[in-house]
Scaffold this motif. Structure first.
Motif, PDB file in Angstrom:
ATOM      1  N   VAL A 144      26.350  67.672 -82.785  1.00 22.06           N
ATOM      2  CA  VAL A 144      25.991  66.881 -81.598  1.00 22.06           C
ATOM      3  C   VAL A 144      26.834  67.357 -80.431  1.00 22.06           C
ATOM      4  O   VAL A 144      28.045  67.525 -80.585  1.00 22.06           O
ATOM      5  CB  VAL A 144      26.309  65.376 -81.823  1.00 22.06           C
ATOM      6  CG1 VAL A 144      26.161  64.596 -80.521  1.00 22.06           C
ATOM      7  CG2 VAL A 144      25.434  64.777 -82.892  1.00 22.06           C
ATOM      8  N   ILE A 145      26.220  67.585 -79.281  1.00 26.62           N
ATOM      9  CA  ILE A 145      27.010  67.787 -78.064  1.00 26.62           C
ATOM     10  C   ILE A 145      26.473  66.871 -76.966  1.00 26.62           C
ATOM     11  O   ILE A 145      25.311  66.461 -77.008  1.00 26.62           O
ATOM     12  CB  ILE A 145      27.024  69.264 -77.560  1.00 26.62           C
ATOM     13  CG1 ILE A 145      25.608  69.786 -77.327  1.00 26.62           C
ATOM     14  CG2 ILE A 145      27.815  70.170 -78.478  1.00 26.62           C
ATOM     15  CD1 ILE A 145      25.599  71.169 -76.667  1.00 26.62           C
ATOM     16  N   VAL A 146      27.349  66.544 -76.033  1.00 27.24           N
ATOM     17  CA  VAL A 146      26.955  65.670 -74.931  1.00 27.24           C
ATOM     18  C   VAL A 146      26.458  66.525 -73.767  1.00 27.24           C
ATOM     19  O   VAL A 146      27.079  67.537 -73.429  1.00 27.24           O
ATOM     20  CB  VAL A 146      28.137  64.763 -74.508  1.00 27.24           C
ATOM     21  CG1 VAL A 146      27.804  63.994 -73.235  1.00 27.24           C
ATOM     22  CG2 VAL A 146      28.492  63.805 -75.639  1.00 27.24           C
ATOM     23  N   HIS A 147      25.304  66.110 -73.237  1.00 25.92           N
ATOM     24  CA  HIS A 147      24.661  66.861 -72.150  1.00 25.92           C
ATOM     25  C   HIS A 147      24.058  65.816 -71.192  1.00 25.92           C
ATOM     26  O   HIS A 147      22.958  65.320 -71.426  1.00 25.92           O
ATOM     27  CB  HIS A 147      23.586  67.768 -72.768  1.00 25.92           C
ATOM     28  CG  HIS A 147      22.637  68.363 -71.782  1.00 25.92           C
ATOM     29  ND1 HIS A 147      23.029  68.948 -70.605  1.00 25.92           N
ATOM     30  CD2 HIS A 147      21.280  68.461 -71.807  1.00 25.92           C
ATOM     31  CE1 HIS A 147      21.961  69.374 -69.955  1.00 25.92           C
ATOM     32  NE2 HIS A 147      20.904  69.084 -70.648  1.00 25.92           N
ATOM     33  N   PRO A 148      24.828  65.443 -70.160  1.00 26.74           N
ATOM     34  CA  PRO A 148      24.468  64.276 -69.337  1.00 26.74           C
ATOM     35  C   PRO A 148      23.112  64.387 -68.644  1.00 26.74           C
ATOM     36  O   PRO A 148      22.493  63.360 -68.336  1.00 26.74           O
ATOM     37  CB  PRO A 148      25.584  64.212 -68.287  1.00 26.74           C
ATOM     38  CG  PRO A 148      26.703  65.027 -68.831  1.00 26.74           C
ATOM     39  CD  PRO A 148      26.110  66.043 -69.739  1.00 26.74           C
ATOM     40  N   GLN A 149      22.615  65.585 -68.391  1.00 31.66           N
ATOM     41  CA  GLN A 149      21.346  65.712 -67.649  1.00 31.66           C
ATOM     42  C   GLN A 149      20.120  65.487 -68.531  1.00 31.66           C
ATOM     43  O   GLN A 149      19.000  65.363 -68.019  1.00 31.66           O
ATOM     44  CB  GLN A 149      21.260  67.093 -66.983  1.00 31.66           C
ATOM     45  CG  GLN A 149      22.338  67.354 -65.922  1.00 31.66           C
ATOM     46  CD  GLN A 149      23.675  67.789 -66.526  1.00 31.66           C
ATOM     47  OE1 GLN A 149      23.735  68.195 -67.695  1.00 31.66           O
ATOM     48  NE2 GLN A 149      24.733  67.683 -65.752  1.00 31.66           N
ATOM     49  N   SER A 150      20.278  65.467 -69.849  1.00 31.48           N
ATOM     50  CA  SER A 150      19.150  65.254 -70.785  1.00 31.48           C
ATOM     51  C   SER A 150      17.970  66.172 -70.494  1.00 31.48           C
ATOM     52  O   SER A 150      16.824  65.727 -70.398  1.00 31.48           O
ATOM     53  CB  SER A 150      18.668  63.792 -70.755  1.00 31.48           C
ATOM     54  OG  SER A 150      19.672  62.932 -71.182  1.00 31.48           O
ATOM     55  N   ILE A 151      18.249  67.450 -70.383  1.00 31.57           N
ATOM     56  CA  ILE A 151      17.169  68.423 -70.163  1.00 31.57           C
ATOM     57  C   ILE A 151      17.039  69.358 -71.377  1.00 31.57           C
ATOM     58  O   ILE A 151      15.936  69.651 -71.833  1.00 31.57           O
ATOM     59  CB  ILE A 151      17.419  69.192 -68.848  1.00 31.57           C
ATOM     60  CG1 ILE A 151      17.057  68.268 -67.677  1.00 31.57           C
ATOM     61  CG2 ILE A 151      16.601  70.497 -68.800  1.00 31.57           C
ATOM     62  CD1 ILE A 151      17.356  68.806 -66.312  1.00 31.57           C
ATOM     63  N   LEU A 184       9.728  70.290 -65.011  1.00 27.71           N
ATOM     64  CA  LEU A 184      11.152  70.652 -65.011  1.00 27.71           C
ATOM     65  C   LEU A 184      11.414  71.677 -63.911  1.00 27.71           C
ATOM     66  O   LEU A 184      10.744  72.710 -63.837  1.00 27.71           O
ATOM     67  CB  LEU A 184      11.539  71.231 -66.381  1.00 27.71           C
ATOM     68  CG  LEU A 184      12.958  71.821 -66.481  1.00 27.71           C
ATOM     69  CD1 LEU A 184      14.013  70.779 -66.159  1.00 27.71           C
ATOM     70  CD2 LEU A 184      13.185  72.387 -67.881  1.00 27.71           C
ATOM     71  N   ASP A 185      12.366  71.368 -63.059  1.00 34.59           N
ATOM     72  CA  ASP A 185      12.754  72.268 -61.974  1.00 34.59           C
ATOM     73  C   ASP A 185      14.251  72.539 -62.139  1.00 34.59           C
ATOM     74  O   ASP A 185      15.095  71.717 -61.768  1.00 34.59           O
ATOM     75  CB  ASP A 185      12.446  71.589 -60.627  1.00 34.59           C
ATOM     76  CG  ASP A 185      12.815  72.475 -59.435  1.00 34.59           C
ATOM     77  OD1 ASP A 185      13.587  73.437 -59.619  1.00 34.59           O
ATOM     78  OD2 ASP A 185      12.340  72.177 -58.323  1.00 34.59           O
ATOM     79  N   LEU A 186      14.562  73.683 -62.724  1.00 34.79           N
ATOM     80  CA  LEU A 186      15.967  73.968 -63.027  1.00 34.79           C
ATOM     81  C   LEU A 186      16.797  74.174 -61.771  1.00 34.79           C
ATOM     82  O   LEU A 186      17.983  73.858 -61.748  1.00 34.79           O
ATOM     83  CB  LEU A 186      16.074  75.192 -63.946  1.00 34.79           C
ATOM     84  CG  LEU A 186      15.691  74.930 -65.405  1.00 34.79           C
ATOM     85  CD1 LEU A 186      15.686  76.231 -66.204  1.00 34.79           C
ATOM     86  CD2 LEU A 186      16.628  73.926 -66.060  1.00 34.79           C
ATOM     87  N   VAL A 187      16.159  74.688 -60.728  1.00 35.32           N
ATOM     88  CA  VAL A 187      16.908  74.883 -59.480  1.00 35.32           C
ATOM     89  C   VAL A 187      17.286  73.520 -58.898  1.00 35.32           C
ATOM     90  O   VAL A 187      18.427  73.294 -58.478  1.00 35.32           O
ATOM     91  CB  VAL A 187      16.088  75.717 -58.478  1.00 35.32           C
ATOM     92  CG1 VAL A 187      16.812  75.796 -57.142  1.00 35.32           C
ATOM     93  CG2 VAL A 187      15.836  77.119 -59.035  1.00 35.32           C
ATOM     94  N   ALA A 188      16.331  72.580 -58.929  1.00 32.81           N
ATOM     95  CA  ALA A 188      16.632  71.235 -58.437  1.00 32.81           C
ATOM     96  C   ALA A 188      17.703  70.572 -59.314  1.00 32.81           C
ATOM     97  O   ALA A 188      18.567  69.849 -58.822  1.00 32.81           O
ATOM     98  CB  ALA A 188      15.365  70.382 -58.412  1.00 32.81           C
ATOM     99  N   ALA A 189      17.620  70.829 -60.626  1.00 31.13           N
ATOM    100  CA  ALA A 189      18.629  70.248 -61.531  1.00 31.13           C
ATOM    101  C   ALA A 189      20.009  70.824 -61.190  1.00 31.13           C
ATOM    102  O   ALA A 189      21.018  70.135 -61.337  1.00 31.13           O
ATOM    103  CB  ALA A 189      18.262  70.541 -62.985  1.00 31.13           C
ATOM    104  N   GLY A 190      20.043  72.068 -60.734  1.00 33.62           N
ATOM    105  CA  GLY A 190      21.306  72.669 -60.290  1.00 33.62           C
ATOM    106  C   GLY A 190      22.143  73.151 -61.437  1.00 33.62           C
ATOM    107  O   GLY A 190      22.115  74.316 -61.784  1.00 33.62           O
ATOM    108  N   SER A 191      22.871  72.236 -62.071  1.00 39.19           N
ATOM    109  CA  SER A 191      23.696  72.701 -63.190  1.00 39.19           C
ATOM    110  C   SER A 191      23.466  71.830 -64.412  1.00 39.19           C
ATOM    111  O   SER A 191      23.231  70.621 -64.310  1.00 39.19           O
ATOM    112  CB  SER A 191      25.168  72.689 -62.797  1.00 39.19           C
ATOM    113  OG  SER A 191      25.528  71.382 -62.432  1.00 39.19           O
TER     114      SER A 191
END
Ligand code: NDP
Ligand code: MG
Length: 387
Positions: free
Chosen positions: A236-243, A286-293
């Motif tokens: 399990v890893i934590v990934h706050p953006q849930s993408i 999904l827009d990875l550029v908008a998601a940024g990081s």
């Protein structure tokens, strides 16, 4: 030719996402049966719109309300366990199993026994009786499609690959509303704060499980059964953006991952499509550029002890996950009604697991056994709460 879809837990969060998709593809899907728990008005309203062949409520006492709400509609209906079983028995190409909690075991298993294709959201089926469910899915030639976003992402990332070539499977957690909170602040958190999920919109119980990370623990157990992979190869890893929802680390170092916006209609569409891809109207691409990081961090088992407890139950095997799940349902309900603080959940679950560890060493052989252990563990933990 349209596919007939039966929805168990139709009035819930997953159920509504499912019917939303079906509405968007009217020529493709027909509703077989709709099943709810006790909310007659919501189920009847949905039925009047979707025109299922049969409607059932699990709560027998809600039967008269359902009859009244469906009066004049001509839709066949019933209430109580036998009505739920009748709904499951109606012809269907796909059964979406989205009842919440251990209450989902019997109807989900009944669908498997009929050899149905089951889109499985009810993770408790695998947590409480994973061995029996996987064995019977094979025995009755029922396909089991994972709705849970992490498992659906893993299935898509795995593709035709072999689990024997997988070094590790990783599922991600958003970290929930308390990801950055100090232990003392979490200790004093209210149910409303715990239910405020940062990325997903879900039912109340799974929201609390996400705040405690018990949900991720349940998902490790779910993955263990679904993919027949041992606990040591699950992470399990934590990934706050849930993408990024799930990653397959192959033995050669390559990694394939499943990405999507946090919208449960994406994995549900994958299941309902049966190999075809469905368009989702009003879905956000999904827009990875908008998601940024996209960021990742380790899960903290000190502030989120439920993850540690679930890992221990998975490692212990036998009926430990069944007991743990039962105690967690009692504890979460107690937290929601304000009877215990947030860390009281982990405390009660751990105590219950310790109490039953010597008693139930072997995994439940069938649903009846799983539900008997579930009832025993619930009764004990409810009593421990009252004492
Ligand atoms: P909800 O609480 O929103 O909905 C639960 C549904 O089950 C409702 O339709 C409810 O009916 C029905 N129900 C309750 N008790 C019974 C019963 N005894 N018999 C038949 N039906 C019953 O839950 P969710 O949709 O959030 O979750 C459903 C399942 O999917 C859970 O196992 C959860 O872990 C899993 N899941 C959910 C995700 C999500 O994003 N929500 C993501 C991944 C998995 P009523 O309203 O009448 O009580
Ligand atoms: Mg999930």
């Amino acid at each position: 030719m349209s596919l007939t879809v039966t929805v168990l837990g139709a009035t819930g969060s997953i159920g509504r996402s499912t019917t939303d998709l079906m509405r968007q593809h009217p020529g493709r899907f027909r509703v077989g049966a709709l099943v709810g728990g006790r909310d007659a008005a919501s189920l009847a309203a949905l039925a009047r719109e979707m025109r299922p062949a049969f409607v059932a409520l699990a709560d027998e006492a809600a039967g008269p309300a359902l009859r009244e709400a469906l009066a004049g509609s001509g839709i066949a209906h019933g209430a109580g366990e036998s009505a739920v079983m009748e709904a499951v028995a109606r012809e269907a190409d796909i059964v979406v199993a989205a009842v919440s909690g251990a209450a989902g075991l019997r109807p989900t298993h009944a669908a498997l026994r009929l050899g149905r294709t089951v889109a499985l959201a009810n993770k408790e089926s695998l947590v409480c009786a994973g061995d029996a469910f996987m064995r019977d899915a094979a025995r009755y030639k029922a396909r089991l499609l994972p709705v849970d976003s992490e498992h659906n992402a893993l299935a898509q990332a795995l593709g035709d690959g072999r689990v024997s070539d997988v070094a590790k499977m990783t599922i991600t957690a958003s970290g929930g509303p308390f990801r950055t909170w100090a232990r003392e602040r979490i200790a004093a958190a209210s149910p409303t704060e715990a239910a405020a999920h940062p990325t997903w919109s879900m039912g109340m119980k799974i929201n609390i499980d996400s705040a405690s990370l018990m949900n991720k623990g349940l998902e490790l157990i779910e993955a263990h059964h679904l993919f027949s992979i041992e606990p040591g190869r699950l992470d399990v890893i934590v990934h706050p953006q849930s993408i990024v929802h799930g990653l397959i680390h192959w033995r050669d170092g390559a990694v394939t991952a499943g990405l999507a916006m946090p919208d449960m209609r994406v994995p549900i569409a994958h299941c309902l499509g049966l190999g075809d891809r469905l368009t989702i109207e009003r879905g956000r691409p999904l827009d990875l550029v908008a998601a940024g990081s996209l960021t990742f961090e380790a899960a903290d088992e000190e502030r989120f002890p439920c993850l540690r407890i679930a890992r221990a139950a998975l490692a212990e095997g036998g009926a430990a996950p069944t007991v743990m799940n039962a105690a967690n349902e009692i504890a979460v309900a107690a937290f929601i009604r304000g009877a215990i603080p947030f860390y009281g959940i982990a405390e009660l679950v751990e105590r219950t697991c310790a109490h039953f560890a010597p008693t139930y060493r072997t995994a439940p052989a069938n649903v009846d056994e799983a539900l008997a252990i579930d009832a025993h563990a619930r009764a004990w933990s409810a009593q421990a709460l009252a004492a």
